[in-house]
Design a protein around this motif. Sequence first.
Motif, PDB file in Angstrom:
ATOM      1  N   LEU A   1      34.633  36.861 -55.218  1.00  0.00           N
ATOM      2  CA  LEU A   1      35.116  36.151 -54.038  1.00  0.00           C
ATOM      3  C   LEU A   1      34.744  34.676 -54.018  1.00  0.00           C
ATOM      4  CD1 LEU A   1      36.586  37.028 -51.362  1.00  0.00           C
ATOM      5  CD2 LEU A   1      34.326  37.159 -50.326  1.00  0.00           C
ATOM      6  N   TYR A   2      33.524  34.366 -54.398  1.00  0.00           N
ATOM      7  CA  TYR A   2      33.007  33.019 -54.162  1.00  0.00           C
ATOM      8  C   TYR A   2      33.831  31.943 -54.859  1.00  0.00           C
ATOM      9  CZ  TYR A   2      29.997  28.994 -53.825  1.00  0.00           C
ATOM     10  OH  TYR A   2      29.534  27.733 -53.573  1.00  0.00           O
ATOM     11  N   GLN A   3      33.956  32.035 -56.167  1.00  0.00           N
ATOM     12  CA  GLN A   3      34.603  30.959 -56.919  1.00  0.00           C
ATOM     13  C   GLN A   3      36.099  30.871 -56.627  1.00  0.00           C
ATOM     14  OE1 GLN A   3      32.536  28.912 -58.660  1.00  0.00           O
ATOM     15  NE2 GLN A   3      34.311  27.557 -58.697  1.00  0.00           N
ATOM     16  N   SER A   4      36.758  32.018 -56.518  1.00  0.00           N
ATOM     17  CA  SER A   4      38.217  32.027 -56.371  1.00  0.00           C
ATOM     18  C   SER A   4      38.684  31.719 -54.952  1.00  0.00           C
ATOM     19  CB  SER A   4      38.779  33.385 -56.800  1.00  0.00           C
ATOM     20  OG  SER A   4      38.233  34.421 -55.985  1.00  0.00           O
ATOM     21  N   ASP A   5      37.920  32.142 -53.941  1.00  0.00           N
ATOM     22  CA  ASP A   5      38.406  32.042 -52.566  1.00  0.00           C
ATOM     23  C   ASP A   5      37.602  31.109 -51.667  1.00  0.00           C
ATOM     24  OD1 ASP A   5      40.444  33.933 -53.056  1.00  0.00           O
ATOM     25  OD2 ASP A   5      39.055  35.579 -52.749  1.00  0.00           O
ATOM     26  N   ILE A   6      36.305  31.003 -51.897  1.00  0.00           N
ATOM     27  CA  ILE A   6      35.462  30.213 -51.008  1.00  0.00           C
ATOM     28  C   ILE A   6      35.280  28.791 -51.518  1.00  0.00           C
ATOM     29  CG2 ILE A   6      33.172  30.031 -49.950  1.00  0.00           C
ATOM     30  CD1 ILE A   6      32.979  33.075 -50.068  1.00  0.00           C
ATOM     31  N   ALA A   7      34.845  28.661 -52.760  1.00  0.00           N
ATOM     32  CA  ALA A   7      34.590  27.330 -53.315  1.00  0.00           C
ATOM     33  C   ALA A   7      35.845  26.466 -53.349  1.00  0.00           C
ATOM     34  CB  ALA A   7      33.999  27.453 -54.722  1.00  0.00           C
TER      35      ALA A   7
ATOM     36  N   ILE B   1      43.729  35.803 -39.806  1.00  0.00           N
ATOM     37  CA  ILE B   1      42.558  36.026 -40.644  1.00  0.00           C
ATOM     38  C   ILE B   1      42.985  36.546 -42.015  1.00  0.00           C
ATOM     39  CG2 ILE B   1      40.942  36.463 -38.756  1.00  0.00           C
ATOM     40  CD1 ILE B   1      41.218  39.458 -39.329  1.00  0.00           C
ATOM     41  N   GLN B   2      42.192  36.221 -42.997  1.00  0.00           N
ATOM     42  CA  GLN B   2      42.326  36.778 -44.339  1.00  0.00           C
ATOM     43  C   GLN B   2      41.156  37.742 -44.512  1.00  0.00           C
ATOM     44  OE1 GLN B   2      43.945  37.479 -48.029  1.00  0.00           O
ATOM     45  NE2 GLN B   2      44.794  36.058 -46.532  1.00  0.00           N
ATOM     46  N   VAL B   3      41.420  38.954 -44.990  1.00  0.00           N
ATOM     47  CA  VAL B   3      40.400  39.994 -45.067  1.00  0.00           C
ATOM     48  C   VAL B   3      40.057  40.302 -46.524  1.00  0.00           C
ATOM     49  CG1 VAL B   3      39.758  42.339 -44.387  1.00  0.00           C
ATOM     50  CG2 VAL B   3      41.299  41.003 -42.931  1.00  0.00           C
ATOM     51  N   LYS B   4      38.767  40.357 -46.817  1.00  0.00           N
ATOM     52  CA  LYS B   4      38.297  40.713 -48.151  1.00  0.00           C
ATOM     53  C   LYS B   4      37.228  41.798 -48.041  1.00  0.00           C
ATOM     54  CE  LYS B   4      40.724  37.602 -50.402  1.00  0.00           C
ATOM     55  NZ  LYS B   4      41.784  37.959 -51.370  1.00  0.00           N
ATOM     56  N   VAL B   5      37.239  42.705 -49.003  1.00  0.00           N
ATOM     57  CA  VAL B   5      36.247  43.778 -49.073  1.00  0.00           C
ATOM     58  C   VAL B   5      35.702  43.823 -50.488  1.00  0.00           C
ATOM     59  CG1 VAL B   5      35.793  46.236 -48.707  1.00  0.00           C
ATOM     60  CG2 VAL B   5      37.591  45.099 -47.381  1.00  0.00           C
ATOM     61  N   SER B   6      34.373  43.851 -50.621  1.00  0.00           N
ATOM     62  CA  SER B   6      33.793  43.889 -51.958  1.00  0.00           C
ATOM     63  C   SER B   6      32.336  44.335 -51.894  1.00  0.00           C
ATOM     64  CB  SER B   6      33.875  42.506 -52.621  1.00  0.00           C
ATOM     65  OG  SER B   6      33.316  42.532 -53.926  1.00  0.00           O
ATOM     66  N   HIS B   7      31.835  44.791 -53.049  1.00  0.00           N
ATOM     67  CA  HIS B   7      30.412  45.048 -53.220  1.00  0.00           C
ATOM     68  C   HIS B   7      29.716  43.848 -53.862  1.00  0.00           C
ATOM     69  CE1 HIS B   7      31.317  49.465 -52.817  1.00  0.00           C
ATOM     70  NE2 HIS B   7      30.155  49.409 -52.221  1.00  0.00           N
ATOM     71  N   ASP B   8      30.490  42.923 -54.420  1.00  0.00           N
ATOM     72  CA  ASP B   8      29.932  41.812 -55.171  1.00  0.00           C
ATOM     73  C   ASP B   8      30.753  40.559 -54.925  1.00  0.00           C
ATOM     74  OD1 ASP B   8      28.759  40.102 -56.958  1.00  0.00           O
ATOM     75  OD2 ASP B   8      29.214  41.260 -58.757  1.00  0.00           O
ATOM     76  N   GLY B   9      30.479  39.908 -53.790  1.00  0.00           N
ATOM     77  CA  GLY B   9      31.251  38.741 -53.403  1.00  0.00           C
ATOM     78  C   GLY B   9      31.039  37.541 -54.295  1.00  0.00           C
TER      79      GLY B   9
ATOM     80  N   ARG C   1      38.201  26.585 -51.100  1.00  0.00           N
ATOM     81  CA  ARG C   1      38.753  26.463 -49.739  1.00  0.00           C
ATOM     82  C   ARG C   1      40.212  26.928 -49.727  1.00  0.00           C
ATOM     83  NH1 ARG C   1      36.353  23.454 -45.837  1.00  0.00           N
ATOM     84  NH2 ARG C   1      37.878  24.612 -44.619  1.00  0.00           N
ATOM     85  N   ARG C   2      40.428  28.096 -50.278  1.00  0.00           N
ATOM     86  CA  ARG C   2      41.778  28.610 -50.506  1.00  0.00           C
ATOM     87  C   ARG C   2      42.551  28.866 -49.212  1.00  0.00           C
ATOM     88  NH1 ARG C   2      43.000  34.110 -54.054  1.00  0.00           N
ATOM     89  NH2 ARG C   2      45.269  34.084 -53.870  1.00  0.00           N
ATOM     90  N   TYR C   3      41.853  29.227 -48.139  1.00  0.00           N
ATOM     91  CA  TYR C   3      42.538  29.646 -46.920  1.00  0.00           C
ATOM     92  C   TYR C   3      42.309  28.667 -45.764  1.00  0.00           C
ATOM     93  CZ  TYR C   3      42.579  33.956 -49.643  1.00  0.00           C
ATOM     94  OH  TYR C   3      42.746  34.865 -50.638  1.00  0.00           O
ATOM     95  N   GLU C   4      43.354  28.467 -44.977  1.00  0.00           N
ATOM     96  CA  GLU C   4      43.240  27.618 -43.796  1.00  0.00           C
ATOM     97  C   GLU C   4      42.840  28.416 -42.562  1.00  0.00           C
ATOM     98  OE1 GLU C   4      47.002  25.786 -43.054  1.00  0.00           O
ATOM     99  OE2 GLU C   4      48.062  27.663 -42.677  1.00  0.00           O
TER     100      GLU C   4
END
Length: 303
Positions: free
Chosen positions: A200-206, A188-196, A208-211
């Motif tokens: 988080l969204y553009q850099s990691d989710i959109a 798993i890749q773990v992220k913690v934030s108050h403002d995803g 598909r950075r992680y397998e």
Amino acid sequence: MQKTTLIDRFGNPLTSQTQLVVVAKLPNGSYAEEQDLYSWQNGQRNTNLVAHAHGHDLLYILTNELGLVDVDPSGLLQLRVVVTADPHVSVMRVLGKIAEAVIVQECNRSIFANRKWGMVARKGRRPHQALDDFKAIGTGLNSTNRNHPQKYNATNPQRDIIWIHKENTTQELLQLVRGNNSGVSAGIQVKVSHDGLTYLYQSDIATRRYEVPLVYFDLGNDFHNLANRIYATGLDVAIGTDFVQGRTISSEVHELLVSYYWLVYDLVAGKMTIDQLIKDELLFDAFKKDVQEQQLRKQIIVV
């Protein structure tokens, strides 16, 4: 019908007008520090109160797992963190590493937690008992460097936590694809934030950075905002499998990270010193000795 009467810590009956509070109970049975429950759950937490409850565990993680504590020339412990213009950004970077350590601790303490986290890591549908043969380790934790150096990779771009076989530690847990092992190492890749949405969204989710599954602890309660954005844009990201809300796996870890946030923020912002995390002088001296030994080992390696 038997009537149950609730009482407070002084033995007084609770009424509809009673204000519930969070308190710290000292070893001698007395109470120190308190905060009303509503502000505890919805606002800034009293860091002295949090330190009473979690200061020891936090200092252990910062010292022994992350190596972020040094002894300065005057003999005081100090947090070694690069402080950005916005302290909040620095706090979140540290908190992500702390989350890694807390999850590993939870998995190692409870087979049921290990099954649940392992299920998420391999993209399974149920927490199978076969996961009892595997243990969680953090790829960037000092404990992994000490006990399984071949698995240590502090800059691993994909997996913060992996699972290795307890008997054959070279064997890693694999992901499942339609019930079969895919040959891809689970994790798993773990992220913690108050403002995803911002961080988080553009850099990691959109992208598909992680397998592996991205587990997000949304301290700002915005997981569903990101999930709605994923649906709206038609991203090929499965909510609950590829992108998972941390608190649905462990509400205990989520709650602990909320408390840790305020302690780490005050440490980074200079509002609190490391020695204020520990109220027991003997325990503090023990941590100081550990840090000094770590520094000595580093000097020996350099030489």
